[in-house]
Design a protein around this motif. Structure first.
Motif, PDB file in Angstrom:
ATOM      1  N   SER A  94      42.778  39.342  46.857  1.00 21.57           N
ATOM      2  CA  SER A  94      42.383  40.256  45.795  1.00 21.57           C
ATOM      3  C   SER A  94      43.598  41.000  45.251  1.00 21.57           C
ATOM      4  O   SER A  94      44.423  41.499  46.015  1.00 21.57           O
ATOM      5  CB  SER A  94      41.362  41.260  46.322  1.00 21.57           C
ATOM      6  OG  SER A  94      41.174  42.290  45.388  1.00 21.57           O
ATOM      7  N   GLU A  95      43.690  41.075  43.943  1.00 18.77           N
ATOM      8  CA  GLU A  95      44.774  41.842  43.325  1.00 18.77           C
ATOM      9  C   GLU A  95      44.528  43.337  43.447  1.00 18.77           C
ATOM     10  O   GLU A  95      45.438  44.125  43.244  1.00 18.77           O
ATOM     11  CB  GLU A  95      44.916  41.443  41.853  1.00 18.77           C
ATOM     12  CG  GLU A  95      45.438  40.040  41.670  1.00 18.77           C
ATOM     13  CD  GLU A  95      45.683  39.682  40.222  1.00 18.77           C
ATOM     14  OE1 GLU A  95      45.375  40.487  39.320  1.00 18.77           O
ATOM     15  OE2 GLU A  95      46.178  38.572  39.984  1.00 18.77           O
ATOM     16  N   VAL A 103      36.026  32.035  50.195  1.00 19.15           N
ATOM     17  CA  VAL A 103      36.172  30.672  49.677  1.00 19.15           C
ATOM     18  C   VAL A 103      35.027  30.332  48.733  1.00 19.15           C
ATOM     19  O   VAL A 103      35.244  29.679  47.700  1.00 19.15           O
ATOM     20  CB  VAL A 103      36.259  29.647  50.836  1.00 19.15           C
ATOM     21  CG1 VAL A 103      36.257  28.226  50.318  1.00 19.15           C
ATOM     22  CG2 VAL A 103      37.504  29.910  51.662  1.00 19.15           C
ATOM     23  N   GLU A 104      33.822  30.797  49.048  1.00 19.42           N
ATOM     24  CA  GLU A 104      32.662  30.515  48.196  1.00 19.42           C
ATOM     25  C   GLU A 104      32.868  31.057  46.783  1.00 19.42           C
ATOM     26  O   GLU A 104      32.482  30.424  45.808  1.00 19.42           O
ATOM     27  CB  GLU A 104      31.378  31.124  48.803  1.00 19.42           C
ATOM     28  CG  GLU A 104      30.973  30.547  50.144  1.00 19.42           C
ATOM     29  CD  GLU A 104      31.754  31.126  51.322  1.00 19.42           C
ATOM     30  OE1 GLU A 104      31.729  30.497  52.395  1.00 19.42           O
ATOM     31  OE2 GLU A 104      32.405  32.195  51.175  1.00 19.42           O
ATOM     32  N   ARG A 105      33.488  32.215  46.670  1.00 10.67           N
ATOM     33  CA  ARG A 105      33.769  32.788  45.341  1.00 10.67           C
ATOM     34  C   ARG A 105      34.801  31.947  44.615  1.00 10.67           C
ATOM     35  O   ARG A 105      34.669  31.669  43.425  1.00 10.67           O
ATOM     36  CB  ARG A 105      34.244  34.236  45.468  1.00 10.67           C
ATOM     37  CG  ARG A 105      34.698  34.839  44.129  1.00 10.67           C
ATOM     38  CD  ARG A 105      34.491  36.323  44.099  1.00 10.67           C
ATOM     39  NE  ARG A 105      35.113  36.957  42.955  1.00 10.67           N
ATOM     40  CZ  ARG A 105      34.631  36.953  41.717  1.00 10.67           C
ATOM     41  NH1 ARG A 105      33.510  36.325  41.452  1.00 10.67           N
ATOM     42  NH2 ARG A 105      35.260  37.589  40.739  1.00 10.67           N
ATOM     43  N   LEU A 106      35.823  31.524  45.332  1.00 11.96           N
ATOM     44  CA  LEU A 106      36.859  30.698  44.707  1.00 11.96           C
ATOM     45  C   LEU A 106      36.303  29.338  44.297  1.00 11.96           C
ATOM     46  O   LEU A 106      36.716  28.778  43.278  1.00 11.96           O
ATOM     47  CB  LEU A 106      38.051  30.534  45.651  1.00 11.96           C
ATOM     48  CG  LEU A 106      38.844  31.805  45.916  1.00 11.96           C
ATOM     49  CD1 LEU A 106      39.863  31.567  47.024  1.00 11.96           C
ATOM     50  CD2 LEU A 106      39.525  32.301  44.650  1.00 11.96           C
ATOM     51  N   ALA A 112      39.333  33.439  40.147  1.00 17.00           N
ATOM     52  CA  ALA A 112      38.959  34.796  40.577  1.00 17.00           C
ATOM     53  C   ALA A 112      40.174  35.587  41.043  1.00 17.00           C
ATOM     54  O   ALA A 112      41.020  35.087  41.773  1.00 17.00           O
ATOM     55  CB  ALA A 112      37.916  34.726  41.692  1.00 17.00           C
ATOM     56  N   ARG A 113      40.226  36.842  40.612  1.00 22.52           N
ATOM     57  CA  ARG A 113      41.314  37.749  40.986  1.00 22.52           C
ATOM     58  C   ARG A 113      40.861  38.788  42.003  1.00 22.52           C
ATOM     59  O   ARG A 113      41.678  39.412  42.651  1.00 22.52           O
ATOM     60  CB  ARG A 113      41.810  38.507  39.750  1.00 22.52           C
ATOM     61  CG  ARG A 113      42.413  37.639  38.702  1.00 22.52           C
ATOM     62  CD  ARG A 113      42.680  38.484  37.451  1.00 22.52           C
ATOM     63  NE  ARG A 113      43.414  37.738  36.477  1.00 22.52           N
ATOM     64  CZ  ARG A 113      44.740  37.704  36.402  1.00 22.52           C
ATOM     65  NH1 ARG A 113      45.466  38.391  37.237  1.00 22.52           N
ATOM     66  NH2 ARG A 113      45.338  36.985  35.484  1.00 22.52           N
ATOM     67  N   TYR A 114      39.556  39.033  42.048  1.00 22.39           N
ATOM     68  CA  TYR A 114      39.003  40.103  42.882  1.00 22.39           C
ATOM     69  C   TYR A 114      37.825  39.601  43.706  1.00 22.39           C
ATOM     70  O   TYR A 114      37.195  38.601  43.362  1.00 22.39           O
ATOM     71  CB  TYR A 114      38.501  41.267  42.013  1.00 22.39           C
ATOM     72  CG  TYR A 114      39.511  41.773  41.029  1.00 22.39           C
ATOM     73  CD1 TYR A 114      40.587  42.540  41.457  1.00 22.39           C
ATOM     74  CD2 TYR A 114      39.398  41.497  39.678  1.00 22.39           C
ATOM     75  CE1 TYR A 114      41.521  43.014  40.560  1.00 22.39           C
ATOM     76  CE2 TYR A 114      40.324  41.961  38.770  1.00 22.39           C
ATOM     77  CZ  TYR A 114      41.390  42.720  39.212  1.00 22.39           C
ATOM     78  OH  TYR A 114      42.314  43.185  38.316  1.00 22.39           O
ATOM     79  N   ARG A 115      37.514  40.321  44.739  1.00 23.22           N
ATOM     80  CA  ARG A 115      36.301  40.084  45.512  1.00 23.22           C
ATOM     81  C   ARG A 115      35.112  40.586  44.685  1.00 23.22           C
ATOM     82  O   ARG A 115      35.273  41.471  43.853  1.00 23.22           O
ATOM     83  CB  ARG A 115      36.371  40.840  46.838  1.00 23.22           C
ATOM     84  CG  ARG A 115      37.525  40.418  47.740  1.00 23.22           C
ATOM     85  CD  ARG A 115      37.733  41.375  48.898  1.00 23.22           C
ATOM     86  NE  ARG A 115      36.503  41.662  49.627  1.00 23.22           N
ATOM     87  CZ  ARG A 115      36.076  40.960  50.684  1.00 23.22           C
ATOM     88  NH1 ARG A 115      36.814  39.977  51.155  1.00 23.22           N
ATOM     89  NH2 ARG A 115      34.938  41.258  51.277  1.00 23.22           N
ATOM     90  N   VAL A 116      33.931  40.047  44.941  1.00 23.43           N
ATOM     91  CA  VAL A 116      32.745  40.460  44.188  1.00 23.43           C
ATOM     92  C   VAL A 116      32.473  41.948  44.370  1.00 23.43           C
ATOM     93  O   VAL A 116      32.181  42.655  43.398  1.00 23.43           O
ATOM     94  CB  VAL A 116      31.505  39.628  44.609  1.00 23.43           C
ATOM     95  CG1 VAL A 116      30.240  40.186  43.989  1.00 23.43           C
ATOM     96  CG2 VAL A 116      31.687  38.175  44.209  1.00 23.43           C
ATOM     97  N   ASP A 117      32.584  42.453  45.599  1.00 23.23           N
ATOM     98  CA  ASP A 117      32.298  43.871  45.846  1.00 23.23           C
ATOM     99  C   ASP A 117      33.270  44.786  45.108  1.00 23.23           C
ATOM    100  O   ASP A 117      32.950  45.936  44.808  1.00 23.23           O
ATOM    101  CB  ASP A 117      32.264  44.187  47.337  1.00 23.23           C
ATOM    102  CG  ASP A 117      33.565  43.836  48.073  1.00 23.23           C
ATOM    103  OD1 ASP A 117      34.381  43.070  47.527  1.00 23.23           O
ATOM    104  OD2 ASP A 117      33.742  44.314  49.215  1.00 23.23           O
ATOM    105  N   GLU A 118      34.443  44.311  44.777  1.00 22.82           N
ATOM    106  CA  GLU A 118      35.411  45.112  44.025  1.00 22.82           C
ATOM    107  C   GLU A 118      35.103  45.103  42.528  1.00 22.82           C
ATOM    108  O   GLU A 118      35.464  46.025  41.812  1.00 22.82           O
ATOM    109  CB  GLU A 118      36.822  44.589  44.252  1.00 22.82           C
ATOM    110  CG  GLU A 118      37.271  44.742  45.684  1.00 22.82           C
ATOM    111  CD  GLU A 118      38.576  44.032  45.968  1.00 22.82           C
ATOM    112  OE1 GLU A 118      39.193  44.405  46.993  1.00 22.82           O
ATOM    113  OE2 GLU A 118      38.969  43.134  45.227  1.00 22.82           O
ATOM    114  N   MET A 119      34.431  44.075  42.069  1.00 24.97           N
ATOM    115  CA  MET A 119      34.060  43.994  40.655  1.00 24.97           C
ATOM    116  C   MET A 119      33.002  45.036  40.318  1.00 24.97           C
ATOM    117  O   MET A 119      32.967  45.547  39.221  1.00 24.97           O
ATOM    118  CB  MET A 119      33.523  42.593  40.319  1.00 24.97           C
ATOM    119  CG  MET A 119      34.529  41.484  40.476  1.00 24.97           C
ATOM    120  SD  MET A 119      35.922  41.615  39.354  1.00 24.97           S
ATOM    121  CE  MET A 119      35.100  41.402  37.798  1.00 24.97           C
TER     122      MET A 119
END
Length: 122
Positions: A94-95, A103-106, A112-119
């Motif tokens: 995550s930036e 890995v599932e997000r990627l 993707a630059r961020y984790r879902v929870d950070e979005m």
């Protein structure tokens, strides 16, 4: 952390996405060059349309093409950024927090630059 095999797999996927985006941009440029005169899309030879709706249709089509062009351009920029992160060994992190991106997000979104929870924080 991602394994080297996973990074290579994502890199290949990103290179394919890059190729697609470049082809889309090239197709758009080629389509723009084909339009020798203003009403080429409707088949009208004169710049004075037979019906005012034709001008609206032409304008709509140009705006739609421009939107597709911009989306392809943005996609290409995102892919190039992701490829740069791979080269700099920052891909998959995550930036925002530096934490690993699942890995599932990627797999769903290789750029993707961020984790879902950070979005959700934004």
């Amino acid at each position: 952390m991602l394994t080297e095999k996973q990074k290579e797999s994502f890199k290949q996927q990103l290179l394919e996405m890059k190729k697609e985006a470049e082809e889309e941009l090239e197709e758009y440029k080629d389509d723009r060059l084909k339009n020798d005169y203003e009403n080429d899309d409707t088949g009208e030879i004169s710049s004075v349309a037979d019906h005012p709706g034709n001008l609206g249709t032409d304008q709509f089509e140009r705006e739609k093409e421009q939107t597709f062009y911009e989306k392809s351009r943005e996609k290409l920029m995102e892919v190039n950024d992701a490829l740069q992160r791979i080269e700099e060994d920052r891909y998959g992190l995550s930036e925002k927090s530096g934490e690993p991106i699942p890995v599932e997000r990627l797999e769903a979104m290789p750029t993707a630059r961020y984790r879902v929870d950070e979005m959700e924080d934004e």
